[in-house]
Design a protein around this motif. Structure first.
Motif, mmCIF file in Angstrom:
data_model
loop_
_atom_site.group_PDB
_atom_site.id
_atom_site.type_symbol
_atom_site.label_atom_id
_atom_site.label_comp_id
_atom_site.label_asym_id
_atom_site.label_seq_id
_atom_site.Cartn_x
_atom_site.Cartn_y
_atom_site.Cartn_z
ATOM 1 N N ILE A 104 9.924 -3.246 12.784
ATOM 2 C CA ILE A 104 10.591 -2.169 12.741
ATOM 3 C C ILE A 104 10.914 -1.537 11.562
ATOM 4 N N HIS A 105 10.578 -0.503 10.802
ATOM 5 C CA HIS A 105 10.242 -0.200 9.409
ATOM 6 C C HIS A 105 12.023 -0.150 8.784
ATOM 7 N N TRP A 106 12.794 0.398 9.594
ATOM 8 C CA TRP A 106 14.213 0.352 9.203
ATOM 9 C C TRP A 106 15.146 0.393 10.296
ATOM 10 N N PRO A 107 16.304 -0.287 10.184
ATOM 11 C CA PRO A 107 17.215 0.117 11.626
ATOM 12 C C PRO A 107 17.702 1.395 12.131
ATOM 13 N N LEU A 165 7.670 13.345 10.546
ATOM 14 C CA LEU A 165 8.363 12.010 10.003
ATOM 15 C C LEU A 165 9.580 11.862 9.400
ATOM 16 N N PHE A 166 9.826 13.196 8.732
ATOM 17 C CA PHE A 166 10.953 13.266 7.884
ATOM 18 C C PHE A 166 11.872 14.735 8.439
ATOM 19 N N PRO A 167 12.284 14.452 9.871
ATOM 20 C CA PRO A 167 13.154 15.712 10.203
ATOM 21 C C PRO A 167 14.154 16.255 9.265
ATOM 22 N N HIS A 184 2.718 3.221 8.840
ATOM 23 C CA HIS A 184 2.317 4.642 9.394
ATOM 24 C C HIS A 184 2.648 5.563 8.651
ATOM 25 N N VAL A 185 3.867 5.484 7.903
ATOM 26 C CA VAL A 185 4.559 6.429 6.934
ATOM 27 C C VAL A 185 3.838 6.636 5.575
ATOM 28 N N TYR A 186 3.024 5.583 5.321
ATOM 29 C CA TYR A 186 2.441 5.484 3.923
ATOM 30 C C TYR A 186 1.491 6.708 3.966
ATOM 31 N N GLY A 187 1.015 6.933 5.232
ATOM 32 C CA GLY A 187 -0.011 8.222 5.239
ATOM 33 C C GLY A 187 -1.597 7.803 4.752
ATOM 34 N N SER A 223 12.813 -4.985 9.200
ATOM 35 C CA SER A 223 12.407 -4.511 7.679
ATOM 36 C C SER A 223 13.850 -3.845 7.619
ATOM 37 N N ASN A 224 14.389 -4.178 6.272
ATOM 38 C CA ASN A 224 15.660 -3.502 5.873
ATOM 39 C C ASN A 224 16.820 -3.838 6.785
ATOM 40 N N PHE A 225 16.898 -4.917 7.685
ATOM 41 C CA PHE A 225 17.938 -5.142 8.436
ATOM 42 C C PHE A 225 19.064 -6.033 7.673
ATOM 43 N N LEU A 227 6.582 0.266 12.402
ATOM 44 C CA LEU A 227 7.140 1.344 13.246
ATOM 45 C C LEU A 227 8.175 2.403 12.661
ATOM 46 N N TRP A 228 7.673 3.626 12.344
ATOM 47 C CA TRP A 228 8.530 4.640 11.521
ATOM 48 C C TRP A 228 9.583 5.052 12.331
ATOM 49 N N ASN A 229 10.600 5.394 11.674
ATOM 50 C CA ASN A 229 11.971 5.869 12.370
ATOM 51 C C ASN A 229 12.099 6.679 13.147
ATOM 52 N N THR A 239 0.848 -1.152 0.057
ATOM 53 C CA THR A 239 0.060 -0.066 -0.101
ATOM 54 C C THR A 239 0.988 1.275 -0.151
ATOM 55 N N TRP A 240 2.283 1.050 -0.162
ATOM 56 C CA TRP A 240 3.112 2.417 -0.271
ATOM 57 C C TRP A 240 2.718 3.159 -1.430
ATOM 58 N N LYS A 241 2.375 4.293 -1.391
ATOM 59 C CA LYS A 241 2.092 5.242 -2.820
ATOM 60 C C LYS A 241 0.734 5.059 -3.248
ATOM 61 N N PHE A 287 16.290 -0.743 -5.609
ATOM 62 C CA PHE A 287 15.579 0.583 -6.190
ATOM 63 C C PHE A 287 15.249 1.354 -4.805
ATOM 64 N N CYS A 288 15.156 0.630 -3.882
ATOM 65 C CA CYS A 288 14.819 1.383 -2.477
ATOM 66 C C CYS A 288 16.066 1.498 -1.577
ATOM 67 N N HIS A 289 17.063 2.369 -2.012
ATOM 68 C CA HIS A 289 18.421 2.250 -1.270
ATOM 69 C C HIS A 289 18.517 3.265 -0.208
ATOM 70 N N LEU A 290 17.504 4.223 -0.483
ATOM 71 C CA LEU A 290 17.718 5.414 0.476
ATOM 72 C C LEU A 290 19.069 6.033 0.728
ATOM 73 N N ASN A 291 19.935 6.271 -0.363
ATOM 74 C CA ASN A 291 21.421 6.281 -0.228
ATOM 75 C C ASN A 291 21.792 7.832 0.249
HETATM 76 O O1 LIG Z 1 8.487 1.669 2.871
HETATM 77 C C1 LIG Z 1 8.869 2.464 2.538
HETATM 78 C C2 LIG Z 1 8.428 3.670 1.410
HETATM 79 O O2 LIG Z 1 8.299 4.743 1.948
HETATM 80 C C3 LIG Z 1 9.115 5.351 2.965
HETATM 81 C C4 LIG Z 1 9.354 6.661 2.966
HETATM 82 O O3 LIG Z 1 9.275 7.434 1.960
HETATM 83 C C5 LIG Z 1 10.392 4.481 2.697
HETATM 84 O O4 LIG Z 1 11.569 4.977 3.552
HETATM 85 C C6 LIG Z 1 10.097 3.038 2.910
HETATM 86 O O5 LIG Z 1 10.918 1.959 2.937
#
Ligand SMILES: O=C1CO[C@H](CO)[C@@H](O)[C@@H]1O
Ligand SMILES: NC(=O)C1=CN([C@@H]2O[C@H](COP(=O)(O)OP(=O)(O)OC[C@H]3O[C@@H](n4cnc5c(N)ncnc54)[C@H](OP(=O)(O)O)[C@@H]3O)[C@@H](O)[C@H]2O)C=CC1
Length: 316
Positions: free
Chosen positions: A113-116, A125-127, A50-53, A162-164, A82-84, A23-25, A298-302
């Protein structure tokens, strides 16, 4: 006709559908109908965060389908994350309670846990400062101890990560009273996660594969980026089986025993994607698809790779 989806068994003996809806996006104005269409098509597992809004709008669909008598709560398998910004132990229970309230549920089936890596608390959510994410140094191991309390309070049946990477999972396992049931990570032929899958299997942790179609609608996609669903070799295999490329991608993951969660808000695609349980890819085709691996994440958050807990600075 509603499809029947097989289950996997978690290390806590609970079962979980091997296939679900991402359900993201998914826009809030479209996701209620998408989840209703999915349930009608046979989906019982919905992947939320939660972060998908859009958890309130997902919840509206669950409520309607339960009220209509199409499903019972216990037939559904609902995941959230659980968001970061909520990793600090005192923020974890309020975070799951917000998610439960938004979804209109009394318990989750799975909370991750969404990300470590943690972000600074109390600033949205995005400080950000000067265009850069502001971090928090909460250790995910302390977050894990807080996640365990949620199971004891019956707010969620299972917990996971997740993402560990494998070192991060090792650190969690070293202190865990309750083991993570799953590690939800990106997984598809361009990033087939062979080593992480083997490691997790050895610890009785199931992999959940996200972005199984290559996440073409990810917000940071650029023109000219590789498009997994357009890969000519995958198209050739799809033609041989009389299936779509999406079918081949989803079947590839499921056939490896991975829980797979494609996202769509399009009725015909929601119905198409779940229609993968009546055919099998031959070993030679599975092996051929294995060779497409190219570390294509694709989802690298680099842009946060300098965080001390950024997971993708080691091989797996
Ligand atoms: O699930 C995800 C999609 O949205 C998030 C933030 O935009 C990503 O960080 C995350 O991995
Ligand atoms: N834990 C984490 O950090 C992450 C978790 N996730 C989870 O995994 C889910 C899936 O990953 P996601 O990144 O969304 O990407 P996917 O790989 O599932 O791709 C989704 C895209 O593919 C399109 N699509 C869906 N089915 C088809 C089809 N049969 N033919 C052609 N196009 C199709 C969708 O379009 P349309 O909707 O317009 O039909 C959408 O644009 C997420 O929604 C989320 O729940 C994802 C990323 C990170």
């Amino acid at each position: 006709m509603a499809q029947k989806v097989p289950f996997v068994q978690f290390n806590n003996d609970l079962k979980f559908p091997i296939f679900g809806l991402g359900t993201w996006k998914s826009p809030p104005g479209e996701v209620t109908q998408a989840v209703k269409n999915a349930i009608d098509a046979g989906y019982r597992h919905i992947d939320c965060a939660h972060v998908y809004g859009n958890e309130t709008e997902v919840g509206a669909a669950l409520k309607e389908k339960i009220q209509e008598g199409v499903v019972k709560r216990e037939d559904l398998y609902i995941t959230s994350k659980l968001w970061n910004t909520f990793h600090r132990p005192d923020l974890i229970e309020p975070a799951i309670k917000t998610t439960l309230c938004n979804l209109g549920l009394e318990y989750l089936d799975l909370y991750l846990i969404h990300w470590p890596q943690a972000y600074k608390e109390d600033e949205g959510l995005f400080p950000e400062k000067d265009g850069k994410t502001v971090y928090s140094d909460v250790d995910y191991v302390d977050t894990w101890k807080g996640m365990e309390k949620l199971v004891k309070k019956c707010l969620t049946k299972s917990i996971g990560v997740s993402n560990f990477n494998h070192e991060q999972i090792d650190r969690v396992l070293a202190i865990a009273e309750i083991k993570p049931v799953t590690n939800q990570v990106e997984c598809h032929p361009y990033l087939n996660q062979k080593k992480l899958i083997e490691y997790c299997k050895s610890k009785d942790i199931v992999i959940t594969a996200y972005s199984p179609l290559g996440s073409p609608d990810r917000p940071w996609a650029k023109p000219g980026d590789p498009q997994l669903m357009d890969d000519p070799k995958l198209k050739e295999i799809a033609q041989k089986y009389g299936k779509t490329t999406a079918h081949i991608l989803l079947r590839y993951n499921v056939q490896r025993g991975l829980i797979t969660i494609p996202k769509s808000v399009t009725k015909s695609r929601i119905e198409q994607n779940i229609d993968i349980f009546d055919f099998e890819l031959k070993n030679e085709d599975m092996e051929c698809i294995d060779t497409f691996d190219c570390n294509g994440r694709f989802c690298h958050l680099n842009w946060i790779k300098d965080h001390k807990y950024y997971p993708f600075n080691i091989e797996y």
